[in-house]
Design a protein around this motif. Structure first.
Motif, PDB file in Angstrom:
ATOM      1  N   GLN A  35       0.816  -1.206   0.000  1.00 27.49           N
ATOM      2  CA  GLN A  35       0.000   0.000   0.000  1.00 27.49           C
ATOM      3  C   GLN A  35       0.852   1.259   0.000  1.00 27.49           C
ATOM      4  OE1 GLN A  35      -3.107  -0.005   3.028  1.00 27.49           O
ATOM      5  NE2 GLN A  35      -2.925  -2.232   3.227  1.00 27.49           N
ATOM      6  N   ASN A  36       0.294   2.316  -0.604  1.00 32.02           N
ATOM      7  CA  ASN A  36       0.865   3.653  -0.528  1.00 32.02           C
ATOM      8  C   ASN A  36       2.302   3.732  -1.031  1.00 32.02           C
ATOM      9  OD1 ASN A  36      -1.433   5.030   0.885  1.00 32.02           O
ATOM     10  ND2 ASN A  36      -0.972   3.478   2.424  1.00 32.02           N
ATOM     11  N   ASN A  37       2.598   2.942  -2.048  1.00 34.67           N
ATOM     12  CA  ASN A  37       3.907   3.007  -2.683  1.00 34.67           C
ATOM     13  C   ASN A  37       3.856   3.925  -3.896  1.00 34.67           C
ATOM     14  OD1 ASN A  37       5.432   0.827  -1.125  1.00 34.67           O
ATOM     15  ND2 ASN A  37       3.582  -0.278  -1.784  1.00 34.67           N
ATOM     16  N   SER A  38       4.979   4.533  -4.220  1.00 33.84           N
ATOM     17  CA  SER A  38       5.089   5.437  -5.352  1.00 33.84           C
ATOM     18  C   SER A  38       6.062   4.848  -6.372  1.00 33.84           C
ATOM     19  CB  SER A  38       5.577   6.811  -4.881  1.00 33.84           C
ATOM     20  OG  SER A  38       5.711   7.691  -5.966  1.00 33.84           O
ATOM     21  N   ILE A  39       5.559   4.627  -7.602  1.00 32.09           N
ATOM     22  CA  ILE A  39       6.367   4.060  -8.689  1.00 32.09           C
ATOM     23  C   ILE A  39       6.457   5.141  -9.759  1.00 32.09           C
ATOM     24  CG2 ILE A  39       6.644   2.115 -10.255  1.00 32.09           C
ATOM     25  CD1 ILE A  39       6.403   1.310  -7.283  1.00 32.09           C
ATOM     26  N   THR A  40       7.607   5.820  -9.870  1.00 33.82           N
ATOM     27  CA  THR A  40       7.695   6.991 -10.723  1.00 33.82           C
ATOM     28  C   THR A  40       8.953   6.975 -11.594  1.00 33.82           C
ATOM     29  OG1 THR A  40       8.860   8.277  -9.022  1.00 33.82           O
ATOM     30  CG2 THR A  40       6.463   8.388  -9.023  1.00 33.82           C
ATOM     31  N   ALA A  41       8.792   7.466 -12.823  1.00 38.23           N
ATOM     32  CA  ALA A  41       9.916   7.769 -13.723  1.00 38.23           C
ATOM     33  C   ALA A  41      10.831   6.582 -13.972  1.00 38.23           C
ATOM     34  CB  ALA A  41      10.710   8.959 -13.170  1.00 38.23           C
ATOM     35  N   ASN A  42      10.270   5.383 -14.003  1.00 44.04           N
ATOM     36  CA  ASN A  42      11.048   4.203 -14.350  1.00 44.04           C
ATOM     37  C   ASN A  42      10.933   3.913 -15.843  1.00 44.04           C
ATOM     38  OD1 ASN A  42      11.747   3.100 -11.499  1.00 44.04           O
ATOM     39  ND2 ASN A  42       9.554   3.537 -11.417  1.00 44.04           N
ATOM     40  N   ARG A  43      11.959   3.260 -16.387  1.00 46.91           N
ATOM     41  CA  ARG A  43      11.942   2.821 -17.776  1.00 46.91           C
ATOM     42  C   ARG A  43      11.895   1.296 -17.783  1.00 46.91           C
ATOM     43  NH1 ARG A  43      14.946   1.054 -22.115  1.00 46.91           N
ATOM     44  NH2 ARG A  43      14.406   2.021 -24.121  1.00 46.91           N
ATOM     45  N   ILE A  44      10.811   0.738 -18.331  1.00 46.72           N
ATOM     46  CA  ILE A  44      10.580  -0.708 -18.253  1.00 46.72           C
ATOM     47  C   ILE A  44      10.358  -1.247 -19.656  1.00 46.72           C
ATOM     48  CG2 ILE A  44       9.084  -2.513 -17.334  1.00 46.72           C
ATOM     49  CD1 ILE A  44       8.297  -0.480 -15.121  1.00 46.72           C
ATOM     50  N   VAL A  45      11.135  -2.268 -20.022  1.00 49.14           N
ATOM     51  CA  VAL A  45      11.004  -2.939 -21.315  1.00 49.14           C
ATOM     52  C   VAL A  45      10.882  -4.436 -21.065  1.00 49.14           C
ATOM     53  CG1 VAL A  45      12.069  -3.420 -23.548  1.00 49.14           C
ATOM     54  CG2 VAL A  45      12.333  -1.158 -22.493  1.00 49.14           C
ATOM     55  N   THR A  46       9.816  -5.069 -21.604  1.00 48.79           N
ATOM     56  CA  THR A  46       9.687  -6.520 -21.510  1.00 48.79           C
ATOM     57  C   THR A  46       9.485  -7.090 -22.913  1.00 48.79           C
ATOM     58  OG1 THR A  46       7.274  -6.729 -21.316  1.00 48.79           O
ATOM     59  CG2 THR A  46       8.505  -6.203 -19.302  1.00 48.79           C
ATOM     60  N   ASN A  47      10.027  -8.312 -23.127  1.00 48.41           N
ATOM     61  CA  ASN A  47       9.965  -8.941 -24.446  1.00 48.41           C
ATOM     62  C   ASN A  47       9.324 -10.325 -24.429  1.00 48.41           C
ATOM     63  OD1 ASN A  47      11.484  -6.907 -26.036  1.00 48.41           O
ATOM     64  ND2 ASN A  47      13.107  -7.420 -24.585  1.00 48.41           N
ATOM     65  N   GLY A  48       8.900 -10.831 -23.292  1.00 48.32           N
ATOM     66  CA  GLY A  48       8.364 -12.186 -23.208  1.00 48.32           C
ATOM     67  C   GLY A  48       6.839 -12.228 -23.242  1.00 48.32           C
ATOM     68  N   THR A  49       6.319 -13.423 -23.523  1.00 43.91           N
ATOM     69  CA  THR A  49       4.876 -13.659 -23.473  1.00 43.91           C
ATOM     70  C   THR A  49       4.373 -13.518 -22.034  1.00 43.91           C
ATOM     71  OG1 THR A  49       5.003 -15.173 -25.344  1.00 43.91           O
ATOM     72  CG2 THR A  49       3.076 -15.366 -23.924  1.00 43.91           C
ATOM     73  N   ASN A  50       3.245 -12.838 -21.854  1.00 43.18           N
ATOM     74  CA  ASN A  50       2.666 -12.606 -20.522  1.00 43.18           C
ATOM     75  C   ASN A  50       3.625 -11.871 -19.587  1.00 43.18           C
ATOM     76  OD1 ASN A  50       0.038 -13.869 -20.824  1.00 43.18           O
ATOM     77  ND2 ASN A  50       1.148 -15.805 -20.929  1.00 43.18           N
ATOM     78  N   SER A  51       4.505 -11.079 -20.137  1.00 46.30           N
ATOM     79  CA  SER A  51       5.449 -10.313 -19.320  1.00 46.30           C
ATOM     80  C   SER A  51       4.982  -8.863 -19.265  1.00 46.30           C
ATOM     81  CB  SER A  51       6.864 -10.419 -19.908  1.00 46.30           C
ATOM     82  OG  SER A  51       7.366 -11.731 -19.769  1.00 46.30           O
ATOM     83  N   HIS A  52       4.385  -8.495 -18.151  1.00 45.93           N
ATOM     84  CA  HIS A  52       3.769  -7.185 -18.004  1.00 45.93           C
ATOM     85  C   HIS A  52       4.784  -6.154 -17.512  1.00 45.93           C
ATOM     86  CE1 HIS A  52       0.229  -9.574 -18.517  1.00 45.93           C
ATOM     87  NE2 HIS A  52       0.386 -10.180 -17.345  1.00 45.93           N
ATOM     88  N   GLY A  53       4.567  -4.909 -17.908  1.00 50.04           N
ATOM     89  CA  GLY A  53       5.463  -3.862 -17.435  1.00 50.04           C
ATOM     90  C   GLY A  53       5.352  -3.662 -15.931  1.00 50.04           C
ATOM     91  N   ILE A  54       4.138  -3.356 -15.460  1.00 51.21           N
ATOM     92  CA  ILE A  54       3.859  -3.205 -14.026  1.00 51.21           C
ATOM     93  C   ILE A  54       2.616  -4.009 -13.702  1.00 51.21           C
ATOM     94  CG2 ILE A  54       3.225  -1.606 -12.174  1.00 51.21           C
ATOM     95  CD1 ILE A  54       4.761   0.578 -13.657  1.00 51.21           C
ATOM     96  N   ASN A  55       2.672  -4.805 -12.626  1.00 51.27           N
ATOM     97  CA  ASN A  55       1.527  -5.601 -12.195  1.00 51.27           C
ATOM     98  C   ASN A  55       1.197  -5.274 -10.749  1.00 51.27           C
ATOM     99  OD1 ASN A  55      -0.484  -7.495 -11.885  1.00 51.27           O
ATOM    100  ND2 ASN A  55       0.857  -9.263 -11.934  1.00 51.27           N
ATOM    101  N   ILE A  56      -0.040  -4.823 -10.527  1.00 47.50           N
ATOM    102  CA  ILE A  56      -0.535  -4.596  -9.164  1.00 47.50           C
ATOM    103  C   ILE A  56      -1.530  -5.699  -8.853  1.00 47.50           C
ATOM    104  CG2 ILE A  56      -1.692  -3.025  -7.587  1.00 47.50           C
ATOM    105  CD1 ILE A  56      -0.907  -0.734  -9.433  1.00 47.50           C
ATOM    106  N   PHE A  57      -1.202  -6.542  -7.882  1.00 44.70           N
ATOM    107  CA  PHE A  57      -2.065  -7.646  -7.479  1.00 44.70           C
ATOM    108  C   PHE A  57      -2.288  -7.551  -5.981  1.00 44.70           C
ATOM    109  CE2 PHE A  57      -2.344 -12.124  -5.916  1.00 44.70           C
ATOM    110  CZ  PHE A  57      -3.609 -12.386  -6.410  1.00 44.70           C
ATOM    111  N   ARG A  58      -3.538  -7.289  -5.590  1.00 49.13           N
ATOM    112  CA  ARG A  58      -3.874  -7.066  -4.188  1.00 49.13           C
ATOM    113  C   ARG A  58      -3.108  -5.874  -3.629  1.00 49.13           C
ATOM    114  NH1 ARG A  58      -3.219 -12.365  -0.858  1.00 49.13           N
ATOM    115  NH2 ARG A  58      -4.430 -11.152   0.654  1.00 49.13           N
TER     116      ARG A  58
END
Length: 335
Positions: free
Chosen positions: A93-116
């Motif tokens: 909770q209450n986390n800050s995810i800012t100004a990151n550079r994210i590259v994914t190349n795989g199947t089902n590979s998400h950039g950012i995943n929020i689960f619960r």
């Protein structure tokens, strides 16, 4: 450093930490370490993860049951299947995810995943995914009250959505994001969402059957002041699947150029929705401005400006079996 031994534990692991700083590390994990995270914070609070470079991990940065952390200005590049650039889960909770550079190349590979995850801020990140079913940002049930703001997202794979809200997620805000989906993914896909707000986003899709936004079976969506462009065949600007109720779609601009790409499509049993003050332009054959299918009841369609230029394209099409809809004060031009 380069991690070449076979293991599944994180390269950097913080347990029960407080006010930590993880800064300036370079972590490269070999392919045989398929389940290894680069950085994991577990029950760690008020900490900073900044300016790290991560290659080929299972998860770049993993926040598990962690609060009030700042993950900023990191570079994450992942080529594995079923992986995540940044993962926020287990009541983080209450986390800050800012100004990151994210590259994914795989199947089902998400950039950012929020689960619960609850009340997290995802702001100003650059995300690029190229695998099939690799969403830019995925928010999964029972997450709620997250803010996803001013991110730039590119997806290239089949069924790879820019932003996906999946399950009974509620009270999330999607605002000011720039989304380009060049595969067959949707710009924004909301499945069973409750009381989510989507405002002032710019969405562009180019694949066939790639709606700007698709909303399945939910209530209370506030969708306003968005710019939506689609170019693929049957790529609706806004697509409401069966069972979407009590939502508002106000002052959006929708442009579609593909054949049979309606500007706004209400599927079976979409009820009590307000479609008001939108500007809709379609240019191809059989691309109606607004279509309401059978058993779509009690919708308000008012004060929209609709232009269709393709052959056999209607301004507003209400199919047999739709009843008690209010259609007033629309301006319609057809050629």
């Amino acid at each position: 450093g380069i991690i070449n031994e076979t293991f599944t534990a994180p390269a950097i692991y913080a347990l029960n930490g407080y006010n930590l700083t993880i800064k300036g590390t370079n972590v490269t994990i070999s392919y045989k370490n398929a389940a290894a995270d680069a950085i994991q914070l577990f029950r760690t609070n008020y900490s900073l993860v900044v300016n790290n470079t991560i290659l080929n991990s299972f998860v770049g940065v993993n926040l598990t049951n962690s609060y009030h952390n700042n993950v900023t200005d990191n570079s994450v590049n992942i080529s594995k299947d079923a992986s995540y650039g940044i993962l926020i889960h287990t009541l983080s909770q209450n986390n800050s995810i800012t100004a990151n550079r994210i590259v994914t190349n795989g199947t089902n590979s998400h950039g950012i995943n929020i689960f619960r995850g609850i009340n997290n801020s995802i702001i100003g990140n650059y995300i690029n995914t190229s695998g099939s079913s690799a969403n830019g940002i995925l928010v999964s049930t029972p997450s709620g009250s997250n803010a996803i703001i001013n991110n730039v997202i590119f997806t290239k794979g089949t069924t790879a959505d820019g932003i996906q809200l999946s399950g009974a997620v509620s009270n999330n805000t999607l605002q000011g994001n720039i989304i380009n989906a060049s595969g067959t993914g949707r710009g924004i896909y909301i499945n069973q969402g409750i009381n989510n707000t989507v405002i002032s986003n710019s969405i562009n899709t180019t694949g066939g059957s790639a709606a700007g936004i698709r909303f399945d079976s939910g209530v209370g969506l506030n969708f306003s002041s968005n710019l939506i462009r689609t170019t693929g065949a049957s790529s609706y600007g806004i697509y409401l699947l069966a069972g979407v109720n009590g939502s508002s779609f106000i002052a959006n601009t929708i442009v579609t150029t593909g054949s049979s790409a309606d500007g706004f499509f209400l599927d079976l049993r979409s009820t009590y929705n307000n479609i008001e003050g939108n500007t809709i332009n379609t240019t191809s054959s059989s691309a109606d401005g607004i279509t309401a299918q059978a058993f779509s009841f009690n919708n308000n369609i008012t004060a929209n400006i609709i232009n269709t230029t393709g052959g056999t394209a209607n301004g507003i099409l209400i199919q047999t079996g739709s009843q008690y809809n209010n259609i007033t004060r629309n301006i319609i031009g057809t050629n």
